[in-house]
Design an enzyme around this catalytic site. Sequence first.
Site, short mmCIF file in Angstrom:
data_model
loop_
_atom_site.label_atom_id
_atom_site.label_comp_id
_atom_site.label_asym_id
_atom_site.label_seq_id
_atom_site.Cartn_x
_atom_site.Cartn_y
_atom_site.Cartn_z
N HIS A 1 63.28 -49.99 44.52
CA HIS A 1 62.03 -49.52 43.91
C HIS A 1 60.90 -50.50 44.22
CE1 HIS A 1 59.03 -48.20 41.20
NE2 HIS A 1 59.27 -49.09 40.25
N CYS B 1 61.20 -44.99 36.69
CA CYS B 1 61.17 -45.33 38.13
C CYS B 1 62.55 -45.22 38.77
CB CYS B 1 60.61 -46.73 38.34
SG CYS B 1 58.98 -46.94 37.60
N ASN C 1 52.86 -49.11 43.17
CA ASN C 1 54.07 -48.70 42.46
C ASN C 1 53.95 -47.22 42.11
OD1 ASN C 1 56.02 -48.11 40.52
ND2 ASN C 1 55.89 -50.11 39.53
O1 UT7 Z 1 58.03 -49.93 37.84
C1 UT7 Z 1 58.75 -50.26 36.71
C2 UT7 Z 1 59.26 -51.66 36.75
N1 UT7 Z 1 58.16 -52.57 36.62
C3 UT7 Z 1 58.24 -53.81 37.07
O2 UT7 Z 1 59.22 -54.18 37.65
C4 UT7 Z 1 57.10 -54.76 36.78
C5 UT7 Z 1 57.60 -56.16 36.59
N2 UT7 Z 1 56.53 -57.06 36.30
C6 UT7 Z 1 55.64 -57.53 37.21
O3 UT7 Z 1 55.69 -57.11 38.36
C7 UT7 Z 1 54.64 -58.57 36.81
O4 UT7 Z 1 54.96 -59.07 35.53
C8 UT7 Z 1 53.17 -58.07 36.81
C9 UT7 Z 1 52.73 -57.79 38.22
C10 UT7 Z 1 53.06 -56.81 35.97
C11 UT7 Z 1 52.25 -59.14 36.22
O5 UT7 Z 1 52.39 -60.33 36.95
P1 UT7 Z 1 52.66 -61.70 36.19
O6 UT7 Z 1 52.79 -62.70 37.24
O7 UT7 Z 1 53.84 -61.51 35.27
O8 UT7 Z 1 51.33 -61.90 35.38
P2 UT7 Z 1 51.10 -62.13 33.83
O9 UT7 Z 1 51.13 -60.85 33.11
O10 UT7 Z 1 52.02 -63.22 33.36
O11 UT7 Z 1 49.64 -62.70 33.83
C12 UT7 Z 1 49.32 -63.98 34.40
C13 UT7 Z 1 47.82 -64.19 34.31
C14 UT7 Z 1 47.25 -63.91 32.93
O12 UT7 Z 1 46.17 -64.80 32.72
P3 UT7 Z 1 46.33 -66.10 31.81
O13 UT7 Z 1 46.71 -65.58 30.45
O14 UT7 Z 1 47.40 -66.91 32.46
O15 UT7 Z 1 44.97 -66.70 31.87
C15 UT7 Z 1 46.72 -62.52 33.05
O16 UT7 Z 1 45.70 -62.24 32.15
O17 UT7 Z 1 47.17 -63.29 35.21
C16 UT7 Z 1 46.19 -62.52 34.48
N3 UT7 Z 1 46.13 -61.20 35.06
C17 UT7 Z 1 45.31 -60.89 36.07
N4 UT7 Z 1 44.40 -61.61 36.76
C18 UT7 Z 1 43.75 -60.98 37.75
C19 UT7 Z 1 46.86 -60.10 34.71
N5 UT7 Z 1 46.53 -59.07 35.50
C20 UT7 Z 1 45.56 -59.53 36.34
C21 UT7 Z 1 44.83 -58.93 37.38
N6 UT7 Z 1 43.94 -59.69 38.06
N7 UT7 Z 1 45.00 -57.64 37.73
#
Ligand code: UT7
Length: 322
Positions: free
Chosen positions: A247, A122, A278
């Site tokens: 980004h 990215c 993204n």
């Molecule tokens: O482009 C390259 C650079 N990339 C980035 O900068 C990405 C950086 N990371 C992020 O933006 C975030 O970490 C994400 C958007 C990818 C994920 O968000 P998060 O707040 O870190 O979520 P998480 O992975 O910690 O998941 C939290 C909860 C989980 O459920 P439990 O285990 O707490 O019950 C996930 O299973 O949210 C759940 N979850 C979802 N729920 C509904 C994960 N994806 C989804 C979804 N819809 N799409």
Amino acid sequence: MTPIKPSQGASGARILGIGAYRPRRRVTNDELAQTMDTNDEWIQGRVGIAERRWAAEDETLVEMAVAAGGKAIAASGLAPSEIDMVVVASASLRVPIPGIGPQVGHRLGVNRPGAFDLNAGCAGFCYALGVVDNAIRTGAARNALVVGVERLTDVTDLTDRGTAVIFADGAGAAVVGAADEPGIGPVAWGSDGDQHTAIAIPEGLPHMTMAGQAVYRWATTKLTETLQAAMDRAGVTAADIDVFAPHQANLRIIESMAKKLGFGEKTVIARDIVQSGNTSAASIPLALSALIESGEAKSGDLALVLGYGAGLTFAGQVLRLP
Ligand code: UT7
């Protein structure tokens, strides 16, 4: 011994025109919620995306790059024949040979340019801008076309809610030309290769995996110093920045960076992720193009950009908008 003549270029380089291509198909969060366990509230609240564009079969990397590149050339006021370098940044080429830079240049009527592809995840667009800025200042090129283009849907498991709601497709481009006054500040770039597995297509898998939380932590803690370095190297402060266009990975990361740098009402913050998702190497030129089209960003504005992603790589610079 016969001496080798040193290269001699322009005293500076600046962006002359920006163009973008957004795939035709809009995909809303509600549409995704029909095929996977997700919902609009989660996606908007955790990532900030309301909709994204997914490319159709005929919207190939080359077609999207040519469309965005053509608009950037038209906006630059240059003829394609005046361009002598083409760099295409992409992380989603399915076929590595041949690279698409030469084809994109040829399709746009650029005559036999120095042309290649660049993969810095990215961060690719900002890496490419750094490369062409240096090429123009050393005389290796006079005018260059830089394109960021992605079909991330090709390398995303569209049934995996962890990545399918985030990644999207599109292209953005800039024409960079020689200038007396620098319009591109020195690039602040680097990488943290110890985290190379954080965003990857693991061996034997067709799709990308991302350690979202680790990347989030890295982006919100480690990259403020890079943004500051880009401003320091350009000799400007946060108070001078009119447009902040990092980004477009997560709206919460964008807001956190803006807050840490102390950007207030005066600075326009790019939030193109809301409409575009993204788009990796395409996200910064897409965001800049949207701000220019809407009139929020004006010609002559100082913009601070920062790309970051798979590698993990990062690159940022201060730009004077065309
Ligand atoms: O482009 C390259 C650079 N990339 C980035 O900068 C990405 C950086 N990371 C992020 O933006 C975030 O970490 C994400 C958007 C990818 C994920 O968000 P998060 O707040 O870190 O979520 P998480 O992975 O910690 O998941 C939290 C909860 C989980 O459920 P439990 O285990 O707490 O019950 C996930 O299973 O949210 C759940 N979850 C979802 N729920 C509904 C994960 N994806 C989804 C979804 N819809 N799409």
